[in-house]
Write an enzyme that holds these catalytic residues in place. Structure first.
Site, mmCIF file in Angstrom:
data_model
loop_
_atom_site.group_PDB
_atom_site.id
_atom_site.type_symbol
_atom_site.label_atom_id
_atom_site.label_comp_id
_atom_site.label_asym_id
_atom_site.label_seq_id
_atom_site.Cartn_x
_atom_site.Cartn_y
_atom_site.Cartn_z
ATOM 1 N N ASP A 194 46.392 31.640 51.202
ATOM 2 C CA ASP A 194 46.649 32.167 49.910
ATOM 3 C C ASP A 194 47.298 31.053 49.159
ATOM 4 O O ASP A 194 48.095 30.164 49.681
ATOM 5 C CB ASP A 194 47.346 33.544 49.892
ATOM 6 N N ASP A 244 48.878 31.736 45.119
ATOM 7 C CA ASP A 244 49.941 32.329 44.583
ATOM 8 C C ASP A 244 50.933 33.081 45.424
ATOM 9 O O ASP A 244 50.220 34.129 46.060
ATOM 10 C CB ASP A 244 49.616 33.073 43.314
ATOM 11 N N ASP A 284 50.310 37.336 50.693
ATOM 12 C CA ASP A 284 51.333 37.800 50.195
ATOM 13 C C ASP A 284 51.013 39.013 49.498
ATOM 14 O O ASP A 284 51.753 40.093 49.342
ATOM 15 C CB ASP A 284 52.183 37.115 49.392
#
Length: 272
Positions: free
Chosen positions: A8, A10, A212
């Site tokens: 991922d 961001d 996240d």
């Protein structure tokens, strides 16, 4: 030995200032040199990710739009899925009684009728920008995804309304606390990573993934080694309590983990 690494952007690879740190870049290059295939799995647009890859001179597969597009390093399109015109029409023209701003993504870019320069802060490194558009006049076909941006409480209320209206016609998830996305049904990073691994002849057991947010949930749960960031959304931690948690993106925790994995693959990892 992992053969495919999915990352991922961001809140994971990118630091809070939305920059890719030097330690992270070095670790990714080392991983690639070790023979591990790289894939960046993100909600960001293909056009933006290509600019980022040019900046760091790295070869990688791109899973963009939260799994709605998969591209090979050569630029070849491997997979594409759009919202049905009926769903796009319902979302674009429905009355949702919300303060959230509306953002539409298609292959041409990022379209919105909300001129808010603060939204560009997250894209300063790449220079990617929105195009101001009258969304009510936008054709409903070939829409990749639709995003709503607001504070989390407002989006939680909106999510209930969207789910009640759209049901199984769309996949609705949080890509951040302040961003709620409407995606084609069955489209997520996990499904895209499965499709990519099959294309490459790699089993999911040989994949490691880092994330996240709730839009990383499927990818993290399906990968042979799923690793959650220390700054992850509480909902993600609650839903995947069995997965290991590494450090914070502000400390380039992915680089820390990869460096340990490359140098000491047989030793247990500690985030500290």
């Amino acid at each position: 030995m992992a053969r495919l690494g999915a990352f991922d952007m961001d809140g994971t690879l990118l630091m809070p200032d939305h920059q890719l740190g030097e330690a992270t870049q070095m670790a990714l290059h080392r991983l690639h040199q070790r023979g591990v295939t790289l894939a960046f799995a993100t909600g960001r647009h293909l056009l933006e990710m290509r600019q980022m890859l040019q900046k760091i001179a790295l070869e990688a597969f791109l899973i963009t739009g939260n799994g709605t597009r998969i591209h090979a390093p050569s630029g070849e399109l491997l997979f594409a899925e759009d919202l049905s015109p009926q769903v796009a029409e319902a979302v674009l023209h429905g009355y949702w009684d919300t303060s959230a701003s509306l953002h539409v993504f298609n292959d041409s870019g990022w379209l919105t009728d909300n001129d808010d320069p603060a939204l560009l802060d997250a894209h300063a490194w790449s220079g990617f920008r929105y195009q101001l558009t009258d969304l009510k006049r936008l054709p409903a076909h070939q829409v990749t995804k639709i995003c709503f941006v607001a504070d989390h409480d407002a989006l939680c209320e909106l999510r209930v309304k969207l789910c009640q209206t759209l049901g199984s016609q769309a996949h609705i998830c949080f890509s951040a606390l302040d961003c709620l996305e409407v995606l084609p049904p069955g489209c997520n990073k996990g499904a895209a990573l499965q499709a990519l691994s099959q294309h490459l002849g790699i089993t999911m057991a040989d994949c490691m993934a880092f994330g996240d947010a709730m839009n990383d949930r499927e990818m993290l749960s399906l990968a042979g080694k799923g690793l959650i960031m220390g700054n992850a959304m509480p909902q993600l931690l609650a839903e995947l309590p069995h997965l290991p948690v590494i450090g914070h993106c502000s400390r380039q925790a992915v680089a820390h983990y990869l460096t340990h994995w490359l140098d000491h693959p047989h030793l247990d990892y500690s985030p500290e």
